[in-house]
Design an enzyme around this catalytic site. Structure first.
Site, PDB file in Angstrom:
ATOM      1  N   ARG A 116      54.342  20.162  25.595  1.00 57.77           N
ATOM      2  CA  ARG A 116      54.823  18.943  26.573  1.00 57.77           C
ATOM      3  C   ARG A 116      55.343  18.006  25.576  1.00 57.77           C
ATOM      4  O   ARG A 116      54.769  17.847  24.515  1.00 57.77           O
ATOM      5  CB  ARG A 116      53.250  18.514  27.097  1.00 57.77           C
ATOM      6  CG  ARG A 116      53.326  16.966  27.517  1.00 57.77           C
ATOM      7  CD  ARG A 116      52.053  16.722  28.441  1.00 57.77           C
ATOM      8  NE  ARG A 116      52.348  17.258  29.622  1.00 57.77           N
ATOM      9  CZ  ARG A 116      51.644  17.051  30.855  1.00 57.77           C
ATOM     10  NH1 ARG A 116      50.550  16.071  30.760  1.00 57.77           N
ATOM     11  NH2 ARG A 116      51.559  17.568  31.684  1.00 57.77           N
ATOM     12  N   HIS A 143      59.467  18.998  35.033  1.00 57.87           N
ATOM     13  CA  HIS A 143      57.930  19.150  35.014  1.00 57.87           C
ATOM     14  C   HIS A 143      57.957  20.558  35.888  1.00 57.87           C
ATOM     15  O   HIS A 143      57.545  20.467  36.945  1.00 57.87           O
ATOM     16  CB  HIS A 143      56.937  18.304  35.599  1.00 57.87           C
ATOM     17  CG  HIS A 143      55.691  18.386  35.200  1.00 57.87           C
ATOM     18  ND1 HIS A 143      55.214  19.542  34.395  1.00 57.87           N
ATOM     19  CD2 HIS A 143      54.442  17.859  35.462  1.00 57.87           C
ATOM     20  CE1 HIS A 143      53.743  19.426  34.312  1.00 57.87           C
ATOM     21  NE2 HIS A 143      53.530  18.064  34.952  1.00 57.87           N
ATOM     22  N   GLN A 146      54.670  21.933  37.542  1.00 62.65           N
ATOM     23  CA  GLN A 146      54.145  21.129  38.779  1.00 62.65           C
ATOM     24  C   GLN A 146      54.762  21.490  39.737  1.00 62.65           C
ATOM     25  O   GLN A 146      54.448  21.675  40.978  1.00 62.65           O
ATOM     26  CB  GLN A 146      54.454  19.662  38.252  1.00 62.65           C
ATOM     27  CG  GLN A 146      53.791  18.759  39.364  1.00 62.65           C
ATOM     28  CD  GLN A 146      52.250  18.581  39.287  1.00 62.65           C
ATOM     29  OE1 GLN A 146      51.690  18.620  38.417  1.00 62.65           O
ATOM     30  NE2 GLN A 146      51.814  19.061  40.456  1.00 62.65           N
ATOM     31  N   ASP A 238      54.544   9.669  42.580  1.00 64.49           N
ATOM     32  CA  ASP A 238      54.009   9.777  41.245  1.00 64.49           C
ATOM     33  C   ASP A 238      53.917   8.460  40.643  1.00 64.49           C
ATOM     34  O   ASP A 238      54.340   7.516  41.371  1.00 64.49           O
ATOM     35  CB  ASP A 238      55.207  10.464  40.461  1.00 64.49           C
ATOM     36  CG  ASP A 238      54.641  11.023  39.036  1.00 64.49           C
ATOM     37  OD1 ASP A 238      53.380  10.846  38.685  1.00 64.49           O
ATOM     38  OD2 ASP A 238      55.362  11.299  38.001  1.00 64.49           O
ATOM     39  N   CYS A 278      51.214  14.631  41.818  1.00 68.14           N
ATOM     40  CA  CYS A 278      50.804  15.451  40.461  1.00 68.14           C
ATOM     41  C   CYS A 278      49.619  15.021  39.915  1.00 68.14           C
ATOM     42  O   CYS A 278      49.269  15.891  39.180  1.00 68.14           O
ATOM     43  CB  CYS A 278      52.074  15.558  39.757  1.00 68.14           C
ATOM     44  SG  CYS A 278      52.491  13.766  38.898  1.00 68.14           S
ATOM     45  N   ARG A 306      48.228  24.662  39.736  1.00 71.93           N
ATOM     46  CA  ARG A 306      48.703  24.733  38.578  1.00 71.93           C
ATOM     47  C   ARG A 306      48.178  25.922  37.973  1.00 71.93           C
ATOM     48  O   ARG A 306      49.072  26.632  37.194  1.00 71.93           O
ATOM     49  CB  ARG A 306      48.340  23.434  37.871  1.00 71.93           C
ATOM     50  CG  ARG A 306      49.116  22.334  38.379  1.00 71.93           C
ATOM     51  CD  ARG A 306      50.564  22.162  38.141  1.00 71.93           C
ATOM     52  NE  ARG A 306      50.725  22.278  36.835  1.00 71.93           N
ATOM     53  CZ  ARG A 306      50.887  21.550  35.867  1.00 71.93           C
ATOM     54  NH1 ARG A 306      50.471  20.100  36.184  1.00 71.93           N
ATOM     55  NH2 ARG A 306      51.211  21.653  34.449  1.00 71.93           N
TER      56      ARG A 306
HETATM   57  N1  NVA Z   1      55.611  11.393  35.560  1.00 77.41           N
HETATM   58  C1  NVA Z   1      54.307  11.411  34.781  1.00 77.41           C
HETATM   59  C2  NVA Z   1      53.766  12.688  35.175  1.00 77.41           C
HETATM   60  C3  NVA Z   1      52.670  12.969  34.515  1.00 77.41           C
HETATM   61  C4  NVA Z   1      51.936  14.340  34.853  1.00 77.41           C
HETATM   62  C5  NVA Z   1      54.700  11.395  33.565  1.00 77.41           C
HETATM   63  O1  NVA Z   1      55.849  11.676  32.735  1.00 77.41           O
HETATM   64  O2  NVA Z   1      54.004  10.442  32.859  1.00 77.41           O
HETATM   65  N1   CP Z   2      49.934  16.781  36.692  1.00 76.40           N
HETATM   66  C1   CP Z   2      49.954  17.097  35.251  1.00 76.40           C
HETATM   67  O1   CP Z   2      50.643  17.411  34.535  1.00 76.40           O
HETATM   68  O2   CP Z   2      48.819  16.550  34.936  1.00 76.40           O
HETATM   69  P1   CP Z   2      48.091  16.316  33.235  1.00 76.40           P
HETATM   70  O3   CP Z   2      49.041  15.236  32.814  1.00 76.40           O
HETATM   71  O4   CP Z   2      46.809  15.829  33.576  1.00 76.40           O
HETATM   72  O5   CP Z   2      48.431  17.686  32.390  1.00 76.40           O
END
Ligand code: NVA
Ligand code: CP
Length: 320
Positions: A116, A143, A146, A238, A278, A306
């Protein structure tokens, strides 16, 4: 429940990376979903499925996570393997060790790397230097794990992808990009409504339009949430401010104020619409509490899925 007629053949994925769904064909995505449904059944029925016994997944986190970390770690355990949490704060990556060296070192120890991170070019560099599969657990642009859980949840609830209309309301971000691609690939008609200036990236829109020509899915891009939501089966949103964009929070709160998913907006959707997010969510911002906590919300099934889709991806990429 069957998505594919032809059965599951995962061998062809062995050793591949999972960076974006653009790299996977419609049939390959459906096949991975079919396998996810099977693994979910195995887990519910207590059928042993230790397909990754003795294998290790390294998990690099340069941003926070709850679902991704836990579902990958639990998934590896259920598959008979192990997962190793590496925070950039506590590893040499956070002190400037090049991603290329990190990739080559980790490849000597582990059987797969999940990351990540921020810019998508970081995961591309990691993948180019890694000799083991690399899985995208969120970049600024995508993502894909997801999105696999999202379309699995849609399939479970609606029983089909054909004739389903999904709508994403809000920021044209990583989650939006992957959802749009996933829907287009499996033939779900998909619309996105964003404030002006927050549309999905143009090159990704171009890709989605090309995919739609192949699959027959319909794609709509608009700045009008009501227009987008009309007769929709699936409503998705989101956060307005993704990780890494925190300094824009005040401006975004203002820019997105007309894009809240709430009961008024939902009067334009189909009566049996399903709401997805998500997570993590901000009640009172992108979604009202009555919608996210209401009877049409499937957010916890979505979060659970997931686990199942990632187990399928791990086995496909890392299995023998
Ligand atoms: N769009 C959000 C998703 C988190 C799972 C982010 O990138 O923070
Ligand atoms: N939806 C998602 O990726 O959640 P986290 O940020 O908790 O991993």
């Amino acid at each position: 429940m069957s998505i594919l007629e032809s059965g599951i053949n995962l061998k062809k994925h062995k050793g591949k990376h999972f960076l974006t769904l653009l790299d996977y064909s419609s049939d390959e995505i459906k096949e991975l979903l079919e396998f996810s449904l099977l693994l979910k059944k195995y887990q519910k029925e207590g059928v042993p499925h230790q397909f990754l016994a003795g294998k290790t997944l390294a998990m690099i986190f340069e941003k926070s996570s709850t679902r991704t970390r836990v579902s990958f770690e639990v998934g590896m355990t259920q598959l008979g393997g192990a997962a190793l949490f590496l925070s950039s704060k506590d590893s040499q990556l956070g002190r400037g060790e090049p991603i290329s060296d990190t990739a080559q070192v980790l490849s000597r120890y582990v059987d797969g790397i999940m990351i990540r991170t921020h810019g998508h070019e970081i995961i591309e560099e990691l993948a180019s230097f890694s000799t083991v599969p690399v899985i995208n657990a969120l970049t600024d642009d995508f993502h894909p794990c997801q999105a696999m859980a999202d379309i699995m949840t849609i399939f479970e609830v609606k029983g089909t992808f054909q004739g389903v209309k999904a709508v994403y309301i809000g920021d044209g971000n990583n989650v939006a990009h992957s959802l749009l691609i996933a829907c287009a690939k499996v033939g779900i008609d998909v619309a996105i409504a964003t404030p002006k200036g927050y549309e999905p990236k143009q090159w990704i829109v171009n890709e989605i339009e090309t995919i739609c020509k192949e699959t027959g899915a319909k794609f709509t891009l608009t700045n009008d949430p009501i227009e987008a939501v009309r007769n929709a089966d699936v409503i998705y949103t989101d956060v307005w401010t993704s990780m890494g964009y925190e300094e824009e929070t005040a401006k975004r709160l203002e820019d997105f104020s007309q894009f809240q998913v709430n009961k008024d907006l939902m009067t334009y959707a189909k009566g049996d619409y399903m709401f997805l997010h998500c997570l993590p969510a901000h009640r009172g911002e992108e979604v009202s509490a009555e919608v996210i906590d209401g009877k049409n919300s499937f957010i916890f099934d979505q979060a659970e899925n997931r686990l199942h889709v990632q187990k399928a991806i791990l086995v496909a990429l890392m299995g023998n």
